[in-house]
Write an enzyme that holds these catalytic residues in place. Structure first.
Site, PDB file in Angstrom:
ATOM      1  N   TYR A  13       0.830  -1.212   0.000  1.00 19.02           N
ATOM      2  CA  TYR A  13       0.000   0.000   0.000  1.00 19.02           C
ATOM      3  C   TYR A  13       0.865   1.264   0.000  1.00 19.02           C
ATOM      4  CZ  TYR A  13      -2.774  -3.859   1.742  1.00 19.02           C
ATOM      5  OH  TYR A  13      -3.334  -5.094   1.905  1.00 19.02           O
ATOM      6  N   TYR A 141     -12.203  -7.551   5.760  1.00 18.84           N
ATOM      7  CA  TYR A 141     -11.011  -7.600   4.908  1.00 18.84           C
ATOM      8  C   TYR A 141     -10.753  -9.053   4.540  1.00 18.84           C
ATOM      9  CZ  TYR A 141      -6.333  -7.472   3.081  1.00 18.84           C
ATOM     10  OH  TYR A 141      -5.241  -7.637   2.252  1.00 18.84           O
ATOM     11  N   LYS A 267      -1.934 -16.989   7.236  1.00 18.46           N
ATOM     12  CA  LYS A 267      -1.127 -16.227   8.195  1.00 18.46           C
ATOM     13  C   LYS A 267      -0.353 -17.090   9.212  1.00 18.46           C
ATOM     14  CE  LYS A 267      -2.665 -11.586   7.613  1.00 18.46           C
ATOM     15  NZ  LYS A 267      -3.958 -11.196   7.010  1.00 18.46           N
TER      16      LYS A 267
HETATM   17  C1  LIG Z   1      -4.420 -11.187   5.602  1.00 14.60           C
HETATM   18  C2  LIG Z   1      -5.781 -11.650   5.357  1.00 14.60           C
HETATM   19  C3  LIG Z   1      -6.148 -12.178   4.103  1.00 14.60           C
HETATM   20  C4  LIG Z   1      -5.203 -12.233   2.935  1.00 14.60           C
HETATM   21  O1  LIG Z   1      -4.111 -13.074   3.158  1.00 14.60           O
HETATM   22  P1  LIG Z   1      -2.771 -12.877   2.298  1.00 14.60           P
HETATM   23  O2  LIG Z   1      -1.904 -14.017   2.726  1.00 14.60           O
HETATM   24  O3  LIG Z   1      -2.224 -11.531   2.654  1.00 14.60           O
HETATM   25  O4  LIG Z   1      -3.149 -12.961   0.867  1.00 14.60           O
HETATM   26  C5  LIG Z   1      -7.443 -12.612   3.953  1.00 14.60           C
HETATM   27  N1  LIG Z   1      -8.337 -12.565   4.959  1.00 14.60           N
HETATM   28  C6  LIG Z   1      -8.016 -12.081   6.173  1.00 14.60           C
HETATM   29  C7  LIG Z   1      -9.030 -12.070   7.268  1.00 14.60           C
HETATM   30  C8  LIG Z   1      -6.726 -11.601   6.412  1.00 14.60           C
HETATM   31  O5  LIG Z   1      -6.423 -11.091   7.613  1.00 14.60           O
END
Ligand SMILES: *Cc1c(COP(=O)(O)O)cnc(C)c1O
Length: 412
Positions: A13, A141, A267
């Site tokens: 970003y 998100y 994650k």
């Molecule tokens: C970080 C995140 C994503 C995306 O994951 P990336 O590995 O960055 O593509 C999707 N959903 C949620 C809730 C997230 O926190």
């Protein structure tokens, strides 16, 4: 600071050249990032939710080395390997018992894309071709790819940038801790009027992460799932941020034992070592999806699977719940009093997540320099100053962390 980096490297970003130079990290150990200028800071972000056991962990290092000696990668089309099989077995065992089919991806966003595709293909194969829309709660998100972006919050997400390109979906009121019933009514109305065109609902359970760091009453999940069932709409939970202990439960869905049709993880899945995502679903859905039209090059990467296996074992064999309770108590005691500060709009704590929402937008660069001077790395955005530290953080380090947050609030 590295001038080549500033001039040539795109950061998340950000623009090029980046007006806010990135801090160079030389190495990392435990909860500490060792910066190139000799400073050492506590990573209060766990590198965006992921590094739950801390950096340079001997058990995780060993798992990668052992896998590396066998093979670092092999295509997953037509081939398989033990690390993927072991990981799938574990994931099926620790997630709700309706989830039995496992699709590995190379990131969280792609896990979300795969989940959305599953939902679309499911209804197509059941002859309900009109079910091509999604419904989600505001403030969410789900990642930065196009499908994921289309279900991110329509106001603070990237909808304005890609207007006309992004598919239009249904956004309903976001539940809160107290008035989740109102939000539920909005969902009910939307489903009543539009269910024939809706394939699935998608949402983050209990904690909305990058979309605003908001928490809501888990009971909403139970009622929303019921409504979705009544209206023949699938139910996807995105636990990419909340999974693996962060909220105090292994998965946030355990607060009410809701069973999603599809679950996305990522994650902390690998303890923050490598990029890996996964989408789980039920027998019934998998049977109706048929051939899932997705297959990333680095699907089920062996190094990532091996370290994920080690990370989950490490977590399950550690007193992680005690750690989360200890962190939660500390964050609660130290941060909640900030609520009385006139510059603070709200303070929220759940599990190993602490959020201070300011009244005004925070100057990220200024506040980060101040935090670093106080030995702490955080990345505030908008009005939010927040932390989700590694679970292994000790009492001394967490005090440094909350002292730095309190200092920032005073100073802002
Ligand atoms: C970080 C995140 C994503 C995306 O994951 P990336 O590995 O960055 O593509 C999707 N959903 C949620 C809730 C997230 O926190």
């Amino acid at each position: 600071m590295d001038s080549f980096d500033t001039q040539h490297l795109w950061h998340p970003y950000a623009k090029i050249p980046n007006p806010i130079a990135a801090h160079k990290v030389r190495s990392a150990n435990g909860v500490y990032l060792n910066l190139d200028n000799g400073e050492c800071v506590i990573d209060g972000m766990s590198s965006w939710w992921s590094v739950i056991h801390g950096y340079n962990h001997p058990t995780l290092n060993k798992a990668i080395s052992e896998q590396l000696a066998k093979m670092s990668h092999v295509m997953f089309g037509g081939l398989t390997h033990q690390s993927a099989i072991d990981l799938a077995k574990t994931l099926v065992a620790i997630t709700p018992n309706n989830l039995s089919k496992v699709f590995f991806t190379d990131s969280g966003s792609v896990a979300v894309e795969s989940a959305l595709k599953m939902a679309l293909q499911y209804w197509q194969n059941r002859g309900k071709n009109d079910k091509q829309k999604f419904v989600t709660i505001r403030g969410g998100y789900h990642g930065d790819t196009f499908g994921a972006m289309s279900v991110c919050d329509p106001d603070n997400g990237m909808h304005h940038l890609f207007k006309g390109m992004l598919a239009q979906h249904f956004f309903v009121k976001s539940p809160s801790m107290v008035d989740w019933h109102v939000a539920l009514k909005d969902l009910k109305t939307t489903l009543k009027q539009n269910a024939s065109s809706i394939a699935t609902m998608i949402l983050e359970p209990v904690v909305q992460g990058a979309g605003g760091m908001r928490f809501y009453d888990p009971q909403y999940l139970v009622e929303a799932k019921k409504l979705c069932e009544q209206h023949e709409v699938l139910f996807i939970l995105d636990e990419i941020a909340t999974g693996f202990g962060r909220t105090g439960k292994l998965f946030a869905l355990e607060y009410v034992n809701v069973k999603p049709d599809i679950l996305c993880l990522g994650k902390a899945l690998t303890g923050g070592y490598l990029s890996l995502g996964v989408t789980l679903t039920s027998d019934e859905i998998a049977n109706n999806v048929g051939t899932l039209m997705h297959g990333p090059t680095f699907m089920a990467n062996p190094l990532a699977c091996a370290v994920a296996n080690a990370s989950i074992n490490l977590l399950l064999n550690s007193p992680w719940q005690d750690n989360i309770t200890r962190i939660e108590k500390h964050l609660y005691q130290q941060l909640l009093p900030l609520k009385t500060n006139k510059k603070v709009a709200d303070v929220r704590v759940l599990g190993a997540i602490g959020v201070v929402e300011m009244v005004d937008i925070i100057d990220m660069e200024k506040i980060q320099n101040r935090l670093i001077a106080n030995g702490v790395w955080l990345r505030p955005y908008g009005k939010l100053l927040y932390t989700m530290p590694p679970f292994i953080i000790d009492d001394v380090a967490i005090s440094t962390l909350t002292d730095a947050i309190k200092d920032s609030v005073k100073w802002l």
